[in-house]
Write a protein that holds these residues in place. Structure first.
Motif, PDB file in Angstrom:
ATOM      1  N   VAL A  87      35.900  79.013 -33.595  1.00  0.00           N
ATOM      2  CA  VAL A  87      35.272  77.877 -33.383  1.00  0.00           C
ATOM      3  C   VAL A  87      35.771  76.539 -33.096  1.00  0.00           C
ATOM      4  N   ILE A  88      37.569  77.147 -32.347  1.00  0.00           N
ATOM      5  CA  ILE A  88      38.343  76.343 -31.959  1.00  0.00           C
ATOM      6  C   ILE A  88      38.023  76.141 -30.645  1.00  0.00           C
ATOM      7  N   LYS A  89      38.171  77.274 -30.174  1.00  0.00           N
ATOM      8  CA  LYS A  89      37.636  77.619 -28.846  1.00  0.00           C
ATOM      9  C   LYS A  89      36.306  76.866 -28.840  1.00  0.00           C
ATOM     10  N   GLU A  90      35.320  76.986 -29.175  1.00  0.00           N
ATOM     11  CA  GLU A  90      33.681  76.503 -29.345  1.00  0.00           C
ATOM     12  C   GLU A  90      33.796  74.465 -28.832  1.00  0.00           C
ATOM     13  N   ASP A  91      34.947  74.255 -29.320  1.00  0.00           N
ATOM     14  CA  ASP A  91      35.737  72.871 -30.316  1.00  0.00           C
ATOM     15  C   ASP A  91      36.013  72.208 -28.640  1.00  0.00           C
ATOM     16  N   LEU A  92      36.754  73.267 -28.502  1.00  0.00           N
ATOM     17  CA  LEU A  92      37.345  72.459 -27.575  1.00  0.00           C
ATOM     18  C   LEU A  92      37.123  72.206 -25.791  1.00  0.00           C
ATOM     19  N   GLU A  93      36.220  73.622 -25.719  1.00  0.00           N
ATOM     20  CA  GLU A  93      34.788  73.330 -25.118  1.00  0.00           C
ATOM     21  C   GLU A  93      34.123  71.934 -24.796  1.00  0.00           C
ATOM     22  N   ARG A  94      33.791  71.936 -26.477  1.00  0.00           N
ATOM     23  CA  ARG A  94      32.478  70.712 -26.423  1.00  0.00           C
ATOM     24  C   ARG A  94      33.465  69.309 -26.243  1.00  0.00           C
ATOM     25  N   LEU A  95      34.622  69.689 -26.347  1.00  0.00           N
ATOM     26  CA  LEU A  95      35.527  68.163 -26.432  1.00  0.00           C
ATOM     27  C   LEU A  95      35.932  68.110 -24.954  1.00  0.00           C
ATOM     28  N   GLU A  96      35.605  68.357 -23.885  1.00  0.00           N
ATOM     29  CA  GLU A  96      35.486  68.735 -22.390  1.00  0.00           C
ATOM     30  C   GLU A  96      34.582  67.784 -21.915  1.00  0.00           C
ATOM     31  N   ASN A  97      33.287  67.326 -23.228  1.00  0.00           N
ATOM     32  CA  ASN A  97      32.700  66.270 -22.795  1.00  0.00           C
ATOM     33  C   ASN A  97      32.586  65.074 -23.880  1.00  0.00           C
ATOM     34  N   ILE A  98      33.326  65.514 -24.222  1.00  0.00           N
ATOM     35  CA  ILE A  98      33.553  63.992 -25.171  1.00  0.00           C
ATOM     36  C   ILE A  98      35.224  63.092 -24.686  1.00  0.00           C
ATOM     37  N   PRO A  99      34.860  62.062 -24.764  1.00  0.00           N
ATOM     38  CA  PRO A  99      36.235  61.028 -24.234  1.00  0.00           C
ATOM     39  C   PRO A  99      36.942  61.183 -25.411  1.00  0.00           C
ATOM     40  N   CYS A 100      37.867  62.251 -26.157  1.00  0.00           N
ATOM     41  CA  CYS A 100      38.423  62.236 -27.352  1.00  0.00           C
ATOM     42  C   CYS A 100      39.562  63.272 -26.860  1.00  0.00           C
ATOM     43  N   PRO A 101      41.413  63.002 -26.877  1.00  0.00           N
ATOM     44  CA  PRO A 101      42.071  63.879 -26.188  1.00  0.00           C
ATOM     45  C   PRO A 101      42.881  64.725 -27.241  1.00  0.00           C
ATOM     46  N   TYR A 102      42.524  64.468 -28.113  1.00  0.00           N
ATOM     47  CA  TYR A 102      43.309  64.926 -29.092  1.00  0.00           C
ATOM     48  C   TYR A 102      42.357  66.001 -30.061  1.00  0.00           C
ATOM     49  N   PHE A 103      42.762  66.741 -30.858  1.00  0.00           N
ATOM     50  CA  PHE A 103      42.057  68.276 -31.172  1.00  0.00           C
ATOM     51  C   PHE A 103      42.823  68.450 -32.768  1.00  0.00           C
ATOM     52  N   THR A 104      43.636  67.883 -33.938  1.00  0.00           N
ATOM     53  CA  THR A 104      44.114  68.523 -35.041  1.00  0.00           C
ATOM     54  C   THR A 104      42.915  69.344 -35.328  1.00  0.00           C
ATOM     55  N   PHE A 105      44.318  70.424 -36.528  1.00  0.00           N
ATOM     56  CA  PHE A 105      43.615  71.110 -37.533  1.00  0.00           C
ATOM     57  C   PHE A 105      44.820  71.884 -38.286  1.00  0.00           C
ATOM     58  N   HIS A 106      44.539  72.143 -39.696  1.00  0.00           N
ATOM     59  CA  HIS A 106      45.531  72.493 -40.831  1.00  0.00           C
ATOM     60  C   HIS A 106      45.858  73.704 -40.308  1.00  0.00           C
ATOM     61  N   PRO A 107      47.292  74.119 -39.586  1.00  0.00           N
ATOM     62  CA  PRO A 107      47.063  75.394 -39.137  1.00  0.00           C
ATOM     63  C   PRO A 107      46.696  76.165 -39.858  1.00  0.00           C
ATOM     64  N   GLY A 108      46.892  76.645 -41.381  1.00  0.00           N
ATOM     65  CA  GLY A 108      46.816  77.482 -42.161  1.00  0.00           C
ATOM     66  C   GLY A 108      47.340  78.250 -43.461  1.00  0.00           C
ATOM     67  N   ASN A 109      47.162  79.029 -44.130  1.00  0.00           N
ATOM     68  CA  ASN A 109      47.314  79.483 -45.342  1.00  0.00           C
ATOM     69  C   ASN A 109      47.486  81.055 -44.880  1.00  0.00           C
ATOM     70  N   HIS A 110      48.987  80.980 -44.680  1.00  0.00           N
ATOM     71  CA  HIS A 110      49.206  82.989 -44.935  1.00  0.00           C
ATOM     72  C   HIS A 110      49.129  83.913 -46.422  1.00  0.00           C
ATOM     73  N   LEU A 111      47.698  82.774 -47.201  1.00  0.00           N
ATOM     74  CA  LEU A 111      48.191  83.847 -48.811  1.00  0.00           C
ATOM     75  C   LEU A 111      48.682  85.146 -48.993  1.00  0.00           C
ATOM     76  N   GLY A 112      49.252  84.848 -49.172  1.00  0.00           N
ATOM     77  CA  GLY A 112      50.743  85.722 -49.128  1.00  0.00           C
ATOM     78  C   GLY A 112      51.756  86.780 -48.768  1.00  0.00           C
ATOM     79  N   LYS A 113      50.938  86.045 -47.405  1.00  0.00           N
ATOM     80  CA  LYS A 113      51.687  86.781 -46.586  1.00  0.00           C
ATOM     81  C   LYS A 113      53.121  86.606 -45.881  1.00  0.00           C
ATOM     82  N   GLY A 114      53.333  85.888 -46.831  1.00  0.00           N
ATOM     83  CA  GLY A 114      55.152  85.018 -45.826  1.00  0.00           C
ATOM     84  C   GLY A 114      54.833  84.122 -44.950  1.00  0.00           C
ATOM     85  N   ILE A 115      55.492  82.972 -44.902  1.00  0.00           N
ATOM     86  CA  ILE A 115      55.141  82.386 -43.240  1.00  0.00           C
ATOM     87  C   ILE A 115      56.105  83.013 -42.232  1.00  0.00           C
ATOM     88  N   ASP A 116      56.603  83.347 -42.684  1.00  0.00           N
ATOM     89  CA  ASP A 116      56.375  84.211 -40.743  1.00  0.00           C
ATOM     90  C   ASP A 116      55.554  84.924 -40.473  1.00  0.00           C
TER      91      ASP A 116
END
Length: 275
Positions: A87-116
């Motif tokens: 999804v991120i790769k597709e969205d970056l490709e789509r944004l090449e056609n849209i006048p929008c310089p920034y794409f933000t996302f929530h980094p994610g959840n480690h689901l018990g595996k630890g922050i590192d």
């Protein structure tokens, strides 16, 4: 000052820009696709051309695209991780056609595996996505720290950035509700918080602000946005963020619990109180 809110693009980008103008905004944020799903509409280039004309005519500031909430680039589950990458790769490709310089996302959840583990997983994913030729900068959003979220400390964000090969394409979107809930006292110590950000990450990487009040108390690690001036952060502190010399030229995006009329009133209030 570039001030706006989150708007839907379900009826087209040009209509979203017109909605922004109608409420006194000169920037806005939009989801790249269904926020709770992975489907994306085919781009209408005629609409996007009209959209670009409107942005230029009304002198809009930088826009911000937001990834869907379902993504988890920190997941140990291969299907989930691969979906986020796709999804991120597709969205970056789509944004090449849209006048929008920034794409933000929530980094994610480690689901018990630890922050590192989560930091390494996010960075690995970004390294598989980013080619170095993109015109859009990816912004890691500061998080509140609920559950197993990653990105609620500046050190965690720095840990991701340092592991990305094309780190010049990685920035940060600071959410006022999130960092206040995470324990950064932007009410009483805004200058100190920004100094800490600069020391750890570098203030030049800060590219956008989500301007929200908070329903929850300082350090609660809860993500509950509130209308401006109605929460525990308060109007005065929000104005201090908006007018701070290190921040005032960034795009400010309201994500408060509002419809268009509510956003119009908040924008009007914030502009009237700015200096």
């Amino acid at each position: 000052m570039f001030l706006g809110c989150h708007l839907t693009i379900s009826k087209g980008y040009s209509n979203a820009a017109k909605a922004a103008i109608s409420i006194g905004a000169n920037t806005f944020q939009f989801f790249t696709r269904n926020p709770r799903g992975a489907k994306a509409k085919t781009l209408d280039m005629e609409d996007i051309n009209e959209f670009e004309k409107i942005l230029n005519e009304y002198k809009f500031g930088p826009l911000v695209a937001h990834a869907p909430y379902i993504l988890n680039l920190a997941s140990h589950k291969e299907d989930t991780w691969n979906l986020a990458k796709r999804v991120i790769k597709e969205d970056l490709e789509r944004l090449e056609n849209i006048p929008c310089p920034y794409f933000t996302f929530h980094p994610g959840n480690h689901l018990g595996k630890g922050i590192d583990y989560g930091i390494n997983r996010i960075a690995q994913g970004l390294n598989e996505i980013i080619t170095g030729n993109e015109n859009t900068m990816i912004l890691l959003e500061t998080m509140s720290g609920k559950g197993t979220e990653i990105g609620y400390t500046f050190e965690q964000l720095k840990g991701i950035i340092d592991k990305v090969k094309y780190s010049e394409l990685i920035g940060v979107c600071l959410d006022t509700c999130h960092i206040y809930s995470a324990g950064y006292d932007i009410v009483n110590e805004l200058d100190n918080v920004l100094e800490e950000f600069d020391r750890i990450i570098g203030i030049d990487r800060l590219k956008a602000i989500h301007l929200n009040d908070s329903m929850k108390e300082f350090g609660s690690r809860k993500d509950r946005h509130e209308k401006i001036g109605k929460g525990t952060i308060g109007l005065e502190a929000i104005l201090n963020v908006l007018n701070h010399p290190q921040l005032k030229d960034l795009p400010f995006i309201l994500e408060t619990p509002n419809e268009l009329d509510g956003y119009r009133e908040e924008i009007k209030l914030l502009i009237s109180k700015s200096y």
